[in-house]
Design an enzyme around this catalytic site. Structure first.
Site, PDB file in Angstrom:
ATOM      1  N   THR A  13       0.847  -1.193   0.000  1.00 31.87           N
ATOM      2  CA  THR A  13       0.000   0.000   0.000  1.00 31.87           C
ATOM      3  C   THR A  13       0.881   1.240   0.000  1.00 31.87           C
ATOM      4  O   THR A  13       1.989   1.240   0.566  1.00 31.87           O
ATOM      5  CB  THR A  13      -0.950   0.035   1.211  1.00 31.87           C
ATOM      6  OG1 THR A  13      -0.194   0.151   2.428  1.00 31.87           O
ATOM      7  CG2 THR A  13      -1.811  -1.218   1.260  1.00 31.87           C
ATOM      8  N   GLY A  14       0.409   2.305  -0.642  1.00 31.44           N
ATOM      9  CA  GLY A  14       1.235   3.502  -0.764  1.00 31.44           C
ATOM     10  C   GLY A  14       2.510   3.213  -1.521  1.00 31.44           C
ATOM     11  O   GLY A  14       3.581   3.723  -1.184  1.00 31.44           O
ATOM     12  N   GLY A  15       2.390   2.398  -2.570  1.00 36.13           N
ATOM     13  CA  GLY A  15       3.576   1.909  -3.260  1.00 36.13           C
ATOM     14  C   GLY A  15       4.008   2.686  -4.481  1.00 36.13           C
ATOM     15  O   GLY A  15       4.876   2.223  -5.222  1.00 36.13           O
ATOM     16  N   SER A  17       5.470   5.710  -4.559  1.00 38.55           N
ATOM     17  CA  SER A  17       6.603   6.622  -4.363  1.00 38.55           C
ATOM     18  C   SER A  17       7.324   6.284  -3.065  1.00 38.55           C
ATOM     19  O   SER A  17       6.834   5.507  -2.240  1.00 38.55           O
ATOM     20  CB  SER A  17       6.135   8.086  -4.341  1.00 38.55           C
ATOM     21  OG  SER A  17       5.285   8.312  -3.224  1.00 38.55           O
ATOM     22  N   GLY A  18       8.498   6.892  -2.899  1.00 36.28           N
ATOM     23  CA  GLY A  18       9.225   6.819  -1.643  1.00 36.28           C
ATOM     24  C   GLY A  18       9.568   5.410  -1.195  1.00 36.28           C
ATOM     25  O   GLY A  18       9.943   4.544  -1.981  1.00 36.28           O
ATOM     26  N   ILE A  19       9.423   5.167   0.102  1.00 41.57           N
ATOM     27  CA  ILE A  19       9.762   3.871   0.682  1.00 41.57           C
ATOM     28  C   ILE A  19       8.895   2.767   0.101  1.00 41.57           C
ATOM     29  O   ILE A  19       9.379   1.674  -0.203  1.00 41.57           O
ATOM     30  CB  ILE A  19       9.632   3.932   2.220  1.00 41.57           C
ATOM     31  CG1 ILE A  19      10.749   4.806   2.807  1.00 41.57           C
ATOM     32  CG2 ILE A  19       9.669   2.540   2.826  1.00 41.57           C
ATOM     33  CD1 ILE A  19      10.584   5.106   4.294  1.00 41.57           C
ATOM     34  N   GLY A  20       7.609   3.038  -0.078  1.00 43.97           N
ATOM     35  CA  GLY A  20       6.712   2.030  -0.626  1.00 43.97           C
ATOM     36  C   GLY A  20       7.136   1.573  -2.004  1.00 43.97           C
ATOM     37  O   GLY A  20       7.118   0.375  -2.322  1.00 43.97           O
ATOM     38  N   SER A 138       7.621   3.856  12.164  1.00 47.17           N
ATOM     39  CA  SER A 138       8.532   5.008  12.189  1.00 47.17           C
ATOM     40  C   SER A 138       9.212   5.053  13.537  1.00 47.17           C
ATOM     41  O   SER A 138       8.632   4.660  14.558  1.00 47.17           O
ATOM     42  CB  SER A 138       7.750   6.306  11.970  1.00 47.17           C
ATOM     43  OG  SER A 138       8.572   7.434  12.237  1.00 47.17           O
ATOM     44  N   TYR A 151       1.710  12.504  14.816  1.00 50.90           N
ATOM     45  CA  TYR A 151       2.289  11.466  13.967  1.00 50.90           C
ATOM     46  C   TYR A 151       2.919  10.372  14.828  1.00 50.90           C
ATOM     47  O   TYR A 151       2.707   9.175  14.608  1.00 50.90           O
ATOM     48  CB  TYR A 151       3.331  12.084  13.042  1.00 50.90           C
ATOM     49  CG  TYR A 151       4.035  11.089  12.154  1.00 50.90           C
ATOM     50  CD1 TYR A 151       3.382  10.508  11.077  1.00 50.90           C
ATOM     51  CD2 TYR A 151       5.372  10.740  12.390  1.00 50.90           C
ATOM     52  CE1 TYR A 151       4.040   9.588  10.260  1.00 50.90           C
ATOM     53  CE2 TYR A 151       6.024   9.833  11.577  1.00 50.90           C
ATOM     54  CZ  TYR A 151       5.362   9.258  10.518  1.00 50.90           C
ATOM     55  OH  TYR A 151       6.002   8.350   9.710  1.00 50.90           O
TER      56      TYR A 151
END
Length: 248
Positions: A13-15, A17-20, A138, A151
């Protein structure tokens, strides 16, 4: 895609950009059939093109239970099962005490906590013994720093959810772990600092015991380890990938 295809299926999920995206790249490089999710079709399409092969992008907002129901229904029809679930989608809004808004609070808890709960719960019927769940947390779960209280609270909540879930999953053969990155070189991190990005990135670099922040590919390596058979006896841990920054 045929549900009878024997290749393992990874959902990130959230794949887009970035870490995903880095995790999706790693899973694809390992020969898995990769499904990435995100809220924007254009971003998903770009990511799928970069991933190549038979990667698939499905629009889904993890804060919407209806959206997640539709996601897992589509995966069931097209793929049949999930071998690795990476619950990565999330985000933060920096604000000091006194300037926290209800909208920002709701946004972070809806995505980072509610989204994790119903992503994991929705995937379970598609997972078999030997499957693995990796949640991207995190270091803010233990070291949120100024302006990151909400957060950090969402990430601490996820850590405690897993403490319970590891017992709930007893007997299923499904493992669940968290990889908690420290500061990582992504556009979302730079965006979080806004006009103070250069100053913020320098602060994080100086705080690090190894003198730098992480790269998305380094977090992907840890996520891939936790998902793999090499970690077959690792269950219920929060593994910090931060160069020691949260301990400094």
């Amino acid at each position: 895609m045929s549900p009878s295809d024997e290749r393992k299926v990874a959902v990130v999920t959230g794949g887009s950009s970035g870490i995903g995206f880095a995790i999706a790249q790693k899973m694809a490089a390992q020969g898995m059939r990769v499904i990435i999710t995100g809220r924007r079709r254009d971003a998903l399409d770009r990511a799928v093109t970069q991933l190549g092969g038979d990667a698939v992008g499905i629009v889904a907002d993890v804060s919407s239970t209806a959206g997640l129901d539709a996601l897992f229904s589509e995966i069931m029809t097209g793929f049949g099962s999930i071998h690795t679930l990476v619950a990565n989608a999330g985000g933060g809004v920096h604000a000091p005490l006194g300037k926290i808004t209800e909208a920002a609070y709701d946004q972070q808890f809806d995505t980072n906590v509610k989204g994790i709960v119903f992503t994991v719960q929705g995937a379970l019927p598609l997972m078999e013994p030997g499957s693995s769940i990796v949640i991207v947390g995190s270091t803010a779960s233990i070291d949120p720093g100024p302006t990151m209280s909400i957060y950090g609270a969402t990430k601490a909540a996820v850590r405690n959810l897993m403490r319970s879930w590891v017992s709930d999953l007893k007997g299923t053969g499904i493992r669940i772990n968290i990889v908690s990155p420290g500061p990582t070189n992504t556009q979302s991190l730079r965006d979080a600092f806004g006009e103070n990005a250069a100053e913020g990135m320098a602060f994080l670099k100086n705080k690090s015991p190894i003198g730098r922040i992480g790269e998305p590919e380094e977090i992907a390596e840890v996520a891939a380890f936790l998902a793999s058979d090499a970690a077959s006896y690792v269950n219920g841990v929060e593994l910090f990938a931060d160069g020691g920054a949260s301990q400094a």
